[in-house]
Design a protein around this motif. Structure first.
Motif, PDB file in Angstrom:
ATOM      1  N   ALA A 141       0.787  -1.162  -0.009  1.00  0.00           N
ATOM      2  CA  ALA A 141       0.003   0.042  -0.090  1.00  0.00           C
ATOM      3  C   ALA A 141       0.742   1.362  -0.014  1.00  0.00           C
ATOM      4  CB  ALA A 141      -1.021  -0.096   1.218  1.00  0.00           C
ATOM      5  N   GLY A 142       2.268   1.124   0.128  1.00  0.00           N
ATOM      6  CA  GLY A 142       2.967   2.193  -0.078  1.00  0.00           C
ATOM      7  C   GLY A 142       2.937   3.099   1.336  1.00  0.00           C
ATOM      8  N   ALA A 143       2.619   2.268   2.521  1.00  0.00           N
ATOM      9  CA  ALA A 143       2.425   3.065   3.609  1.00  0.00           C
ATOM     10  C   ALA A 143       3.887   2.724   4.541  1.00  0.00           C
ATOM     11  CB  ALA A 143       1.274   2.440   4.566  1.00  0.00           C
ATOM     12  N   PRO A 144       4.193   3.888   5.473  1.00  0.00           N
ATOM     13  CA  PRO A 144       5.302   3.819   6.411  1.00  0.00           C
ATOM     14  C   PRO A 144       4.878   2.665   7.429  1.00  0.00           C
ATOM     15  CG  PRO A 144       3.910   5.754   6.993  1.00  0.00           C
ATOM     16  CD  PRO A 144       3.763   5.197   5.604  1.00  0.00           C
ATOM     17  N   ALA A 145       5.952   2.254   7.876  1.00  0.00           N
ATOM     18  CA  ALA A 145       5.972   0.851   8.968  1.00  0.00           C
ATOM     19  C   ALA A 145       5.050   1.353  10.249  1.00  0.00           C
ATOM     20  CB  ALA A 145       7.643   0.717   9.301  1.00  0.00           C
ATOM     21  N   GLU A 146       5.227   2.611  10.457  1.00  0.00           N
ATOM     22  CA  GLU A 146       4.242   2.635  11.783  1.00  0.00           C
ATOM     23  C   GLU A 146       2.794   3.158  11.266  1.00  0.00           C
ATOM     24  OE1 GLU A 146       6.136   6.627   9.811  1.00  0.00           O
ATOM     25  OE2 GLU A 146       6.671   4.649  10.501  1.00  0.00           O
ATOM     26  N   ALA A 147       2.346   3.218  10.113  1.00  0.00           N
ATOM     27  CA  ALA A 147       1.061   3.545   9.748  1.00  0.00           C
ATOM     28  C   ALA A 147       0.161   2.496  10.306  1.00  0.00           C
ATOM     29  CB  ALA A 147       1.172   3.753   8.468  1.00  0.00           C
ATOM     30  N   PRO A 148      -1.279   2.779  10.818  1.00  0.00           N
ATOM     31  CA  PRO A 148      -2.210   1.750  10.924  1.00  0.00           C
ATOM     32  C   PRO A 148      -2.576   1.037   9.777  1.00  0.00           C
ATOM     33  CG  PRO A 148      -2.703   3.737  12.000  1.00  0.00           C
ATOM     34  CD  PRO A 148      -1.568   4.098  11.223  1.00  0.00           C
ATOM     35  N   VAL A 149      -2.140  -0.429   9.593  1.00  0.00           N
ATOM     36  CA  VAL A 149      -2.442  -1.266   8.355  1.00  0.00           C
ATOM     37  C   VAL A 149      -3.937  -0.901   7.677  1.00  0.00           C
ATOM     38  CG1 VAL A 149      -3.025  -3.161   9.507  1.00  0.00           C
ATOM     39  CG2 VAL A 149      -2.009  -3.151   7.234  1.00  0.00           C
ATOM     40  N   HIS A 150      -4.759  -0.950   8.723  1.00  0.00           N
ATOM     41  CA  HIS A 150      -6.374  -0.794   8.239  1.00  0.00           C
ATOM     42  C   HIS A 150      -6.381   0.465   7.308  1.00  0.00           C
ATOM     43  CE1 HIS A 150     -10.669  -0.283   8.512  1.00  0.00           C
ATOM     44  NE2 HIS A 150     -10.699  -1.772   8.824  1.00  0.00           N
ATOM     45  N   ASP A 151      -6.184   1.473   8.220  1.00  0.00           N
ATOM     46  CA  ASP A 151      -6.198   2.819   7.430  1.00  0.00           C
ATOM     47  C   ASP A 151      -5.392   3.088   6.037  1.00  0.00           C
ATOM     48  OD1 ASP A 151      -8.025   3.500   9.645  1.00  0.00           O
ATOM     49  OD2 ASP A 151      -6.397   4.539  10.677  1.00  0.00           O
ATOM     50  N   ALA A 152      -4.083   2.312   6.048  1.00  0.00           N
ATOM     51  CA  ALA A 152      -3.413   2.582   4.980  1.00  0.00           C
ATOM     52  C   ALA A 152      -4.220   1.871   3.915  1.00  0.00           C
ATOM     53  CB  ALA A 152      -2.049   1.933   5.363  1.00  0.00           C
ATOM     54  N   VAL A 153      -4.598   0.792   4.070  1.00  0.00           N
ATOM     55  CA  VAL A 153      -5.091   0.010   2.905  1.00  0.00           C
ATOM     56  C   VAL A 153      -6.402   0.646   2.404  1.00  0.00           C
ATOM     57  CG1 VAL A 153      -6.422  -2.133   2.526  1.00  0.00           C
ATOM     58  CG2 VAL A 153      -4.309  -2.251   3.700  1.00  0.00           C
TER      59      VAL A 153
END
Length: 440
Positions: free
Chosen positions: A281-293
């Motif tokens: 999803a191109g999100a940083p490691a600390e990002a909440p995965v649910h919100d990133a997706v």
């Protein structure tokens, strides 16, 4: 007594092997897992289980005790090499391969003087022979097939439909993943409509199957060859598709958009499911995965697709259990964990053909509907094993009995196979129910 070698002892092998043994053939089953082969053979005096890899150890088995026919129940990726064994040793074969994927071997098969019967099973297989017979009968009555619509689904029975995806596997997860990015072609108003690499899932419709409820329907593979194969050049619309319970197609679209069907290998040592999904999803490691997706896919965070992904385990902070692979391999791992039909659960096979038929002499237009419904499992053979495996046994027996004279690469719609196979399936309880509706 004829000799048969069966390569592969997976989920659909049992009914195929049993059909051959019951008809008095000597059957040797080769599989990498000896116990799996033994389970299907049992203590039958005409059965033998052998451990081995079909492509590595198969030649030695063939040379030591040449069979009269080979039955290949190997995964799709091994179907062509299995056919090459038939060409090499001059032995006929029954296999599930789509004919179009083996056309490059057609001349070799013909020169070797053998019969390779492909597209045998449920879909492809029973769909072909049932449709071909009905279309032949329609033409014999003076009718014209204006449109042909055919769907099939291997599903959990309603009593086992108890997860957010509405689906359970009675076949190899690898095949399910591969089918999720397959191209599809249909014919609409005599023009081809092409859906590349899983785009078909964006164009699903909702259809009701009487007595069973509503299903998602999406186009599956290439429908165009069947205009000629079924002998209906007059058809303006041709659609062959797959049935799923509602909620499946949007899940496939989302996971495909996220890149979870990618095959590029990478190191997965110490990588979690959530970590891989963040990366895709191109999100940083600390990002909440649910919100990133949700942000990457443009979907509401409270929607069904995100909840399906969470249930499957894509957002888990646990290590992926393989050290190397592509996103497709990771998704396959989760399918193995969460989507397998349990032995005590029942499965459901549904197939339906719809023919819109015009009769020029009477100016009548009717809708013919043919429906096949099979249930299995709950400690017994699954419906998918029965409807897929038995046609292999019948097809091999028809060749062994000399009733099939055609040589080369053939499908089950040739007359020497089509009607006898359908009649024998009906005798074994696998039959369609037919209805007819007058159209305005």
């Amino acid at each position: 007594m004829k000799k048969v070698i069966v390569f592969g002892a997976g989920r659909v092998a049992g009914p195929a092997i049993r059909t051959l043994l019951e008809r008095g053939h000597q059957v040797t089953v080769m599989d990498p897992v000896l116990e799996r082969a033994r389970r299907h053979v049992g203590d039958h005096p005409l059965g033998r289980a052998v451990q081995g890899d079909a492509l590595i150890d198969g030649p030695a088995l063939i040379e030591s005790d040449p069979p009269d026919i080979l039955v290949s129940l190997l995964p799709v990726a091994l179907a062509v090499p299995a056919i090459e064994l038939s060409v090499r040793y001059g032995i006929s074969q029954v296999c599930p391969i789509y004919l179009n994927t083996a056309r490059h071997l057609e001349d070799q098969i013909r020169r070797s003087g053998v019969t390779v019967l492909g597209e045998v099973g449920l879909d492809p297989g029973i769909d072909h022979i049932s449709a071909a017979r009905t279309i032949h009968n329609i033409h014999a009555e003076g009718g014209q097939v204006e449109s042909f619509w055919s769907v099939c689904g291997s599903l959990p029975d309603h009593t086992a439909n108890n997860n957010p995806l509405g689906y359970k596997l009675t076949w190899a997860p690898e095949s399910l993943v591969g089918a999720s990015v397959r191209d599809a072609v249909i014919v609409k108003n005599q023009k081809q409509v092409f859906y590349p690499r899983g785009e078909t899932f964006r164009h699903y419709t909702l259809e009701e199957i009487q007595g069973l409820g509503w299903f998602e329907v999406y186009a599956n593979a290439d429908s165009t060859p069947y205009i000629q194969q079924y002998g209906m050049p007059e058809a303006k619309d041709v659609f062959r598709g797959t049935l799923r319970f509602p909620g499946w197609c949007d899940f496939v679209v989302a996971t495909n958009s996220l890149g979870l069907y990618g095959q590029k290998k990478m190191s997965l040592e110490g990588v979690t499911f959530a970590g891989l999904v963040r990366q895709l999803a191109g999100a940083p490691a600390e990002a909440p995965v649910h919100d990133a997706v949700a942000s990457f896919l443009g979907l509401p965070s409270h929607g069904l697709v995100l909840k399906q992904m969470e249930w499957l385990g894509l957002f888990d902070d646990r290590n992926i259990p393989i050290s190397e692979g592509g996103p497709r391999d990771v998704l396959t791992c989760l399918f193995y964990e969460k989507l397998l039909l349990l032995p005590e659960e029942r499965d459901l096979v549904v197939m339906q053909h719809r023919y819109r038929v015009f009769y020029p002499e009477t100016r009548r237009t009717v809708l013919r509907i043919s429906t096949l419904v099979e249930r299995g499992g709950a400690g017994k053979e699954t419906a998918i094993a029965r409807t897929t495996g038995i046609p292999f046994g019948i097809g091999a027996d028809l060749i062994l009995s000399g009733r099939v004279q055609e040589k080369g690469l053939i499908g089950p719609t040739v007359p020497s196979i089509n009607d006898p196979m359908l009649e024998q399936l009906e005798e074994m309880g696998i039959r369609f129910s037919d209805t007819e509706i007058e159209m305005d």
